[in-house]
Write a protein that holds these residues in place. Structure first.
Motif, mmCIF file in Angstrom:
data_model
loop_
_atom_site.group_PDB
_atom_site.id
_atom_site.type_symbol
_atom_site.label_atom_id
_atom_site.label_comp_id
_atom_site.label_asym_id
_atom_site.label_seq_id
_atom_site.Cartn_x
_atom_site.Cartn_y
_atom_site.Cartn_z
ATOM 1 N N LEU A 86 0.924 -1.386 0.024
ATOM 2 C CA LEU A 86 -0.012 -0.018 -0.052
ATOM 3 C C LEU A 86 0.803 1.354 0.032
ATOM 4 C CD1 LEU A 86 -2.981 0.234 -0.048
ATOM 5 C CD2 LEU A 86 -3.087 0.577 2.413
ATOM 6 N N ILE A 87 1.923 1.254 0.765
ATOM 7 C CA ILE A 87 2.914 2.428 0.762
ATOM 8 C C ILE A 87 3.512 2.479 -0.583
ATOM 9 C CG2 ILE A 87 5.087 3.271 1.547
ATOM 10 C CD1 ILE A 87 4.462 1.856 4.203
ATOM 11 N N VAL A 88 4.005 1.658 -1.333
ATOM 12 C CA VAL A 88 4.722 1.844 -2.647
ATOM 13 C C VAL A 88 3.246 2.290 -3.709
ATOM 14 C CG1 VAL A 88 5.344 0.238 -4.669
ATOM 15 C CG2 VAL A 88 6.339 0.077 -2.497
ATOM 16 N N SER A 89 2.276 1.943 -3.418
ATOM 17 C CA SER A 89 1.047 2.297 -4.318
ATOM 18 C C SER A 89 0.787 3.641 -4.081
ATOM 19 C CB SER A 89 -0.167 1.448 -4.159
ATOM 20 O OG SER A 89 -0.974 1.854 -2.856
ATOM 21 N N SER A 90 1.302 4.153 -2.781
ATOM 22 C CA SER A 90 0.948 5.645 -2.588
ATOM 23 C C SER A 90 2.095 6.521 -3.354
ATOM 24 C CB SER A 90 1.042 5.972 -1.071
ATOM 25 O OG SER A 90 0.615 7.308 -0.621
ATOM 26 N N VAL A 91 3.226 5.880 -3.437
ATOM 27 C CA VAL A 91 4.174 6.465 -4.108
ATOM 28 C C VAL A 91 4.145 6.759 -5.609
ATOM 29 C CG1 VAL A 91 6.850 6.356 -4.656
ATOM 30 C CG2 VAL A 91 5.970 5.653 -2.175
ATOM 31 N N THR A 92 3.519 5.597 -6.129
ATOM 32 C CA THR A 92 3.462 5.590 -7.401
ATOM 33 C C THR A 92 2.122 6.630 -7.754
ATOM 34 O OG1 THR A 92 1.763 3.616 -7.354
ATOM 35 C CG2 THR A 92 4.102 3.209 -8.004
ATOM 36 N N MET A 93 1.136 7.095 -6.809
ATOM 37 C CA MET A 93 0.132 7.732 -7.117
ATOM 38 C C MET A 93 0.894 9.261 -6.999
ATOM 39 S SD MET A 93 -3.152 7.794 -7.474
ATOM 40 C CE MET A 93 -3.708 9.225 -8.404
ATOM 41 N N VAL A 94 1.800 9.548 -6.090
ATOM 42 C CA VAL A 94 2.338 10.778 -5.940
ATOM 43 C C VAL A 94 3.191 10.965 -7.403
ATOM 44 C CG1 VAL A 94 4.499 11.938 -5.191
ATOM 45 C CG2 VAL A 94 2.849 10.768 -3.584
ATOM 46 N N LEU A 95 3.658 10.001 -7.865
ATOM 47 C CA LEU A 95 4.349 10.108 -9.260
ATOM 48 C C LEU A 95 3.211 10.310 -10.511
ATOM 49 C CD1 LEU A 95 7.189 7.268 -8.877
ATOM 50 C CD2 LEU A 95 7.493 9.928 -8.667
ATOM 51 N N ALA A 96 2.343 9.931 -10.399
ATOM 52 C CA ALA A 96 1.116 9.935 -11.132
ATOM 53 C C ALA A 96 0.480 11.494 -11.203
ATOM 54 C CB ALA A 96 -0.056 9.023 -11.158
ATOM 55 N N VAL A 97 0.620 11.897 -9.907
ATOM 56 C CA VAL A 97 -0.004 13.352 -9.978
ATOM 57 C C VAL A 97 1.029 14.327 -10.332
ATOM 58 C CG1 VAL A 97 -0.677 14.990 -8.150
ATOM 59 C CG2 VAL A 97 -1.474 12.931 -8.077
ATOM 60 N N LYS A 98 2.287 14.004 -10.117
ATOM 61 C CA LYS A 98 3.358 14.905 -10.576
ATOM 62 C C LYS A 98 3.660 14.868 -12.094
ATOM 63 C CE LYS A 98 8.520 15.414 -10.133
ATOM 64 N NZ LYS A 98 8.722 15.255 -11.539
ATOM 65 N N ALA A 99 3.296 13.756 -12.700
ATOM 66 C CA ALA A 99 3.316 13.558 -14.156
ATOM 67 C C ALA A 99 2.003 14.591 -14.809
ATOM 68 C CB ALA A 99 3.204 12.109 -14.526
ATOM 69 N N GLY A 100 1.101 14.353 -13.934
ATOM 70 C CA GLY A 100 -0.304 15.260 -14.410
ATOM 71 C C GLY A 100 0.205 16.668 -14.407
ATOM 72 N N HIS A 101 0.889 17.086 -13.646
ATOM 73 C CA HIS A 101 1.068 18.625 -13.328
ATOM 74 C C HIS A 101 1.927 18.980 -14.784
ATOM 75 C CE1 HIS A 101 -0.829 19.369 -9.724
ATOM 76 N NE2 HIS A 101 -0.106 18.591 -8.918
ATOM 77 N N GLU A 102 2.921 17.882 -15.207
ATOM 78 C CA GLU A 102 3.849 18.138 -16.089
ATOM 79 C C GLU A 102 3.124 17.900 -17.350
ATOM 80 O OE1 GLU A 102 6.923 15.288 -15.011
ATOM 81 O OE2 GLU A 102 7.771 17.068 -13.517
ATOM 82 N N ARG A 103 1.819 17.292 -17.417
ATOM 83 C CA ARG A 103 1.285 16.971 -18.645
ATOM 84 C C ARG A 103 1.814 15.799 -19.428
ATOM 85 N NH1 ARG A 103 -2.067 21.857 -21.542
ATOM 86 N NH2 ARG A 103 -2.725 19.662 -22.674
ATOM 87 N N ASN A 104 2.274 15.024 -18.619
ATOM 88 C CA ASN A 104 3.368 13.829 -19.412
ATOM 89 C C ASN A 104 2.161 12.497 -19.382
ATOM 90 O OD1 ASN A 104 4.879 11.798 -19.972
ATOM 91 N ND2 ASN A 104 6.376 12.484 -18.558
ATOM 92 N N LYS A 105 1.395 12.630 -20.224
ATOM 93 C CA LYS A 105 0.331 11.430 -20.527
ATOM 94 C C LYS A 105 0.824 10.213 -20.247
ATOM 95 C CE LYS A 105 -2.794 9.538 -23.774
ATOM 96 N NZ LYS A 105 -3.441 9.586 -25.228
ATOM 97 N N ALA A 106 1.950 9.860 -20.846
ATOM 98 C CA ALA A 106 2.598 8.621 -21.019
ATOM 99 C C ALA A 106 2.855 8.289 -19.562
ATOM 100 C CB ALA A 106 3.811 8.363 -21.729
ATOM 101 N N ALA A 107 3.527 8.973 -18.893
ATOM 102 C CA ALA A 107 3.738 8.766 -17.360
ATOM 103 C C ALA A 107 2.607 8.725 -16.382
ATOM 104 C CB ALA A 107 4.860 9.961 -16.851
ATOM 105 N N VAL A 108 1.640 9.540 -16.527
ATOM 106 C CA VAL A 108 0.454 9.305 -15.835
ATOM 107 C C VAL A 108 0.035 7.951 -15.961
ATOM 108 C CG1 VAL A 108 -2.021 10.141 -15.813
ATOM 109 C CG2 VAL A 108 -0.222 11.821 -16.080
ATOM 110 N N ILE A 109 -0.282 7.428 -17.293
ATOM 111 C CA ILE A 109 -0.808 6.097 -17.692
ATOM 112 C C ILE A 109 0.230 5.014 -16.758
ATOM 113 C CG2 ILE A 109 -0.982 4.261 -19.395
ATOM 114 C CD1 ILE A 109 -1.736 6.730 -21.087
ATOM 115 N N LYS A 110 1.361 5.158 -16.996
ATOM 116 C CA LYS A 110 2.373 4.025 -16.141
ATOM 117 C C LYS A 110 1.945 4.072 -14.743
ATOM 118 C CE LYS A 110 6.632 5.224 -15.912
ATOM 119 N NZ LYS A 110 7.931 5.419 -16.133
#
Length: 224
Positions: A86-110
């Motif tokens: 669950l902690i690791v999934s929280s980290v990947t969610m942070v990275l998805a949000v960060k990628a969203g701020h950067e408008r990096n669609k591929a990273a958001v999906i990943k």
């Protein structure tokens, strides 16, 4: 003679902003999370009140000592794995949000995919734990585990355990569904057309809340 100045500043209710200068949808998510926190808090306070008012309580090291494929005698190892997932999934969610701020669609999906995988893995672990405990005779109204002092225990332990962990599991399931919807919307360029990924951030708030609640559930049931 005093002159009256009429402000042309847009009002918060017409400009999509809250009076706290926060995007309206994000503010509503915070309100929802606060109300949900009260619900979890009520459950955990009731649990603590009953537990510490009781003369005895089962030892979590004896109850939660099994690991699939490795047998018993491994106190809290399996739930530690669940917590790590669950902690690791929280980290990947942070990275998805960060990628969203950067408008990096591929990273958001990943990173959304990895967050969904983590949520499903956690639910699978919880399903195994519930099934294992049920095979040992634990369920609502039934508690086969004696108190730590050897005396007979009431069903309060199992009633609270299945209710609170089940309620949290429902939230994890809801979060997985929300993230799947976010993934589909991202793949269909919904956020690219809107010009922002604010919905990913709102989904992230919910997911982090679910992870935070697990810290309290983990502490109350497995450590104390």
């Amino acid at each position: 003679m005093a002159t009256t100045t009429i402000s042309t500043e847009p009002k918060w209710w017409s400009g999509g902003k809250s009076p706290f200068n926060v995007e309206y949808g994000k503010l509503m998510m915070w309100y929802f999370l606060m109300s949900d926190a009260f619900t979890f808090g009520a459950f955990l306070i009731a649990y603590g009140t009953v537990r510490f008012a009781s003369n005895g309580w089962p030892d979590p090291n004896e109850v939660f000592q099994s690991f699939p494929g490795l047998g018993s005698g491994l106190p809290l190892l399996f739930v530690s794995l669940m917590t790590f997932i669950l902690i690791v999934s929280s980290v990947t969610m942070v990275l998805a949000v960060k990628a969203g701020h950067e408008r990096n669609k591929a990273a958001v999906i990943k990173y959304l995919v990895w967050t969904i995988v983590g949520g499903i893995a956690f639910l699978a672990c919880q399903a195994w734990e519930w099934t294992h405990l049920h095979h040992e005779g634990a369920w609502w109204g039934s508690n086969p585990f004696p108190n730590a002092d050897g005396s007979a225990a009431t069903a309060n332990f199992s009633n609270f355990f299945f209710t609170i962990t089940g309620f949290h599991g429902f939230h994890v399931l809801s979060g997985v569904v929300i993230n799947i919807v976010m993934l589909i919307m991202t793949m269909n360029n919904v956020f690219e057309k809107k010009g922002h990924y604010l919905m990913i951030e709102k989904a992230g708030l919910y997911w982090h809340f679910v992870d935070l609640v697990w810290v309290f559930v983990f502490t109350c049931f497995y450590l104390i």
